[in-house]
Design a protein around this motif. Sequence first.
Motif, short mmCIF file in Angstrom:
data_model
loop_
_atom_site.label_atom_id
_atom_site.label_comp_id
_atom_site.label_asym_id
_atom_site.label_seq_id
_atom_site.Cartn_x
_atom_site.Cartn_y
_atom_site.Cartn_z
N ARG A 180 43.98 29.10 45.48
CA ARG A 180 44.52 29.94 46.55
C ARG A 180 44.44 31.42 46.25
O ARG A 180 44.23 32.25 47.12
CB ARG A 180 45.98 29.56 46.81
CG ARG A 180 46.12 28.34 47.68
CD ARG A 180 47.40 28.35 48.45
NE ARG A 180 48.40 29.24 47.88
CZ ARG A 180 49.70 29.03 47.91
NH1 ARG A 180 50.14 27.94 48.47
NH2 ARG A 180 50.54 29.89 47.39
N ILE A 181 44.63 31.73 44.98
CA ILE A 181 44.60 33.14 44.56
C ILE A 181 43.20 33.72 44.75
O ILE A 181 43.02 34.80 45.31
CB ILE A 181 45.05 33.26 43.09
CG1 ILE A 181 46.52 32.87 42.96
CG2 ILE A 181 44.81 34.67 42.57
CD1 ILE A 181 46.98 32.65 41.54
N LEU A 182 42.21 32.97 44.29
CA LEU A 182 40.83 33.46 44.39
C LEU A 182 40.41 33.59 45.86
O LEU A 182 39.66 34.50 46.22
CB LEU A 182 39.89 32.53 43.64
CG LEU A 182 40.14 32.45 42.13
CD1 LEU A 182 39.09 31.57 41.47
CD2 LEU A 182 40.15 33.83 41.50
N LEU A 183 40.91 32.67 46.67
CA LEU A 183 40.59 32.73 48.10
C LEU A 183 41.10 34.03 48.71
O LEU A 183 40.39 34.70 49.47
CB LEU A 183 41.23 31.52 48.80
CG LEU A 183 40.80 31.29 50.25
CD1 LEU A 183 39.28 31.12 50.33
CD2 LEU A 183 41.50 30.07 50.81
N GLU A 184 42.31 34.41 48.34
CA GLU A 184 42.86 35.67 48.86
C GLU A 184 42.06 36.87 48.39
O GLU A 184 41.83 37.81 49.15
CB GLU A 184 44.32 35.83 48.41
CG GLU A 184 45.29 34.94 49.18
CD GLU A 184 46.75 35.25 48.82
OE1 GLU A 184 47.12 36.44 48.80
OE2 GLU A 184 47.50 34.29 48.56
N LEU A 185 41.64 36.82 47.16
CA LEU A 185 40.86 37.93 46.63
C LEU A 185 39.49 38.02 47.30
O LEU A 185 38.93 39.10 47.45
CB LEU A 185 40.70 37.79 45.11
CG LEU A 185 41.96 38.09 44.29
CD1 LEU A 185 41.77 37.69 42.84
CD2 LEU A 185 42.34 39.57 44.39
N ARG A 186 38.97 36.87 47.70
CA ARG A 186 37.69 36.90 48.42
C ARG A 186 37.88 37.51 49.81
O ARG A 186 37.12 38.37 50.24
CB ARG A 186 37.12 35.49 48.56
CG ARG A 186 35.70 35.50 49.14
CD ARG A 186 35.27 34.13 49.58
NE ARG A 186 36.08 33.66 50.69
CZ ARG A 186 35.81 33.90 51.99
NH1 ARG A 186 34.74 34.57 52.32
NH2 ARG A 186 36.60 33.46 52.93
N LYS A 187 38.95 37.10 50.47
CA LYS A 187 39.20 37.61 51.81
C LYS A 187 39.42 39.12 51.84
O LYS A 187 39.14 39.78 52.83
CB LYS A 187 40.40 36.91 52.43
CG LYS A 187 40.09 35.51 52.90
CD LYS A 187 41.30 34.85 53.53
CE LYS A 187 40.95 33.45 54.04
NZ LYS A 187 42.16 32.69 54.40
N SER A 188 39.96 39.64 50.74
CA SER A 188 40.21 41.08 50.71
C SER A 188 39.01 41.86 50.19
O SER A 188 39.05 43.07 50.06
CB SER A 188 41.44 41.38 49.85
OG SER A 188 41.11 41.27 48.49
N TYR B 35 47.89 35.93 37.23
CA TYR B 35 46.76 35.00 37.18
C TYR B 35 45.53 35.62 37.82
O TYR B 35 44.41 35.45 37.34
CB TYR B 35 47.10 33.70 37.90
CG TYR B 35 48.18 32.87 37.27
CD1 TYR B 35 48.53 33.04 35.93
CD2 TYR B 35 48.86 31.89 37.99
CE1 TYR B 35 49.52 32.27 35.34
CE2 TYR B 35 49.85 31.11 37.41
CZ TYR B 35 50.18 31.30 36.09
OH TYR B 35 51.15 30.53 35.52
N GLY B 36 45.74 36.34 38.90
CA GLY B 36 44.62 36.99 39.58
C GLY B 36 43.90 37.97 38.68
O GLY B 36 42.67 37.96 38.59
N ILE B 37 44.66 38.78 37.99
CA ILE B 37 44.05 39.76 37.09
C ILE B 37 43.30 39.08 35.95
O ILE B 37 42.19 39.46 35.60
CB ILE B 37 45.13 40.71 36.52
CG1 ILE B 37 45.75 41.55 37.64
CG2 ILE B 37 44.55 41.62 35.44
CD1 ILE B 37 46.90 42.43 37.20
N LYS B 38 43.92 38.02 35.44
CA LYS B 38 43.26 37.29 34.35
C LYS B 38 41.94 36.67 34.79
O LYS B 38 40.95 36.71 34.07
CB LYS B 38 44.20 36.22 33.81
CG LYS B 38 45.41 36.78 33.11
CD LYS B 38 46.31 35.70 32.59
CE LYS B 38 46.20 35.60 31.09
NZ LYS B 38 47.14 34.61 30.54
N ALA B 39 41.96 36.11 35.99
CA ALA B 39 40.74 35.51 36.51
C ALA B 39 39.66 36.56 36.72
O ALA B 39 38.50 36.35 36.39
CB ALA B 39 41.04 34.79 37.83
N LEU B 40 40.07 37.71 37.21
CA LEU B 40 39.10 38.78 37.45
C LEU B 40 38.50 39.28 36.14
O LEU B 40 37.30 39.52 36.06
CB LEU B 40 39.77 39.94 38.18
CG LEU B 40 40.04 39.70 39.67
CD1 LEU B 40 40.88 40.82 40.25
CD2 LEU B 40 38.73 39.57 40.43
#
Lengths: 144, 144
Positions: B49-57, B14-19
């Motif tokens: 939650r996924i996008l939040l993690e990607l923002r933090k990193s 999902y993370g990759i798809k969102a990106l």
Amino acid sequence: MCIFVVMLSKKTKYGIKALTYLAKQNRECPVQISEISAQENISLKFLERILLELRKSGVLDSKKGKGGGYFLAKTPQDIAMTDVIRTLEGPIAMVPCVSLNFYEKCDDCVDEKTCAVSKLMIQVRDKTLEVFRNTSLQDLISFT
Amino acid sequence: MCIFVVMLSKKTKYGIKALTYLAKQNRECPVQISEISAQENISLKFLERILLELRKSGVLDSKKGKGGGYFLAKTPQDIAMTDVIRTLEGPIAMVPCVSLNFYEKCDDCVDEKTCAVSKLMIQVRDKTLEVFRNTSLQDLISFT
DNA sequence: ACACATCCTACTTAAATAGTAGAATTCTAA
DNA sequence: TTAGAATTCTACTATTTAAGTAGGATGTGT
């Protein structure tokens, strides 16, 4: 840096260890599950099931009763890692849309042809397959 | 033939798809979670939650409030798959003895230096890493 | 007959992934 | 300054999977 995407279940791990143990034996006679279990620190009952699966898929052969046990069905050169892993890793928990044989459409995928995940994972799959295809049981026990 | 050893969690998928969805936008303005969720068929709260993690990193950046949303923190060329996957895949469920950073001795391993599994999986790990390192978000959205 | 070893089915437990709920916080614009 | 729109955050629940266990059935050699 560390990537966790590449993983093996303990089942497969134990299977490979048991196979290498068998391959290292120069004996003619079968080896009992209990011996492998003790030598490689693997739960006996769990190992029992693993070896059974490997026998059914033709990697191992077995003999029942007294003096029985397991032994390789082919020479170590003729056992590729693909055989082992295909047997022990189930179709569970993969990325189904990247599978050749057990293909399944992702329920969330809008347009498969432009799916970025599938593009990425196909590359990884091919590289991984290459390693497994080119590594035999013999390779595992011989190269240091 | 199909090997399942290479797997991605839905979270990473999902993370990759969102990106990629974000990367395809030519807009200046942030994109709301709800839009991505609807377009890519991903549970809104999970994606949150996924996008939040990607923002933090540091892969994504965000803006709160009206007109807010998420947007890439760097150009698609500068976002490698290693960044994404390292963020979203945890140290869980790997083969720990093959990990560089999160190394852990296998509790069943008798002699690590001659461990066949580790020899095999190190090769796979390196091949996989190579793919992730050499694939940027830009690559994913551009190559057909 | 008896001991030994694989074969087989079903169950249990533990852990991880996936998804949900709901409220707090921050920002913008009117 | 206030209403609303968006992210942020914590904690919880459900589902699935891996891992391991139990116990008996089946076959084999002496």
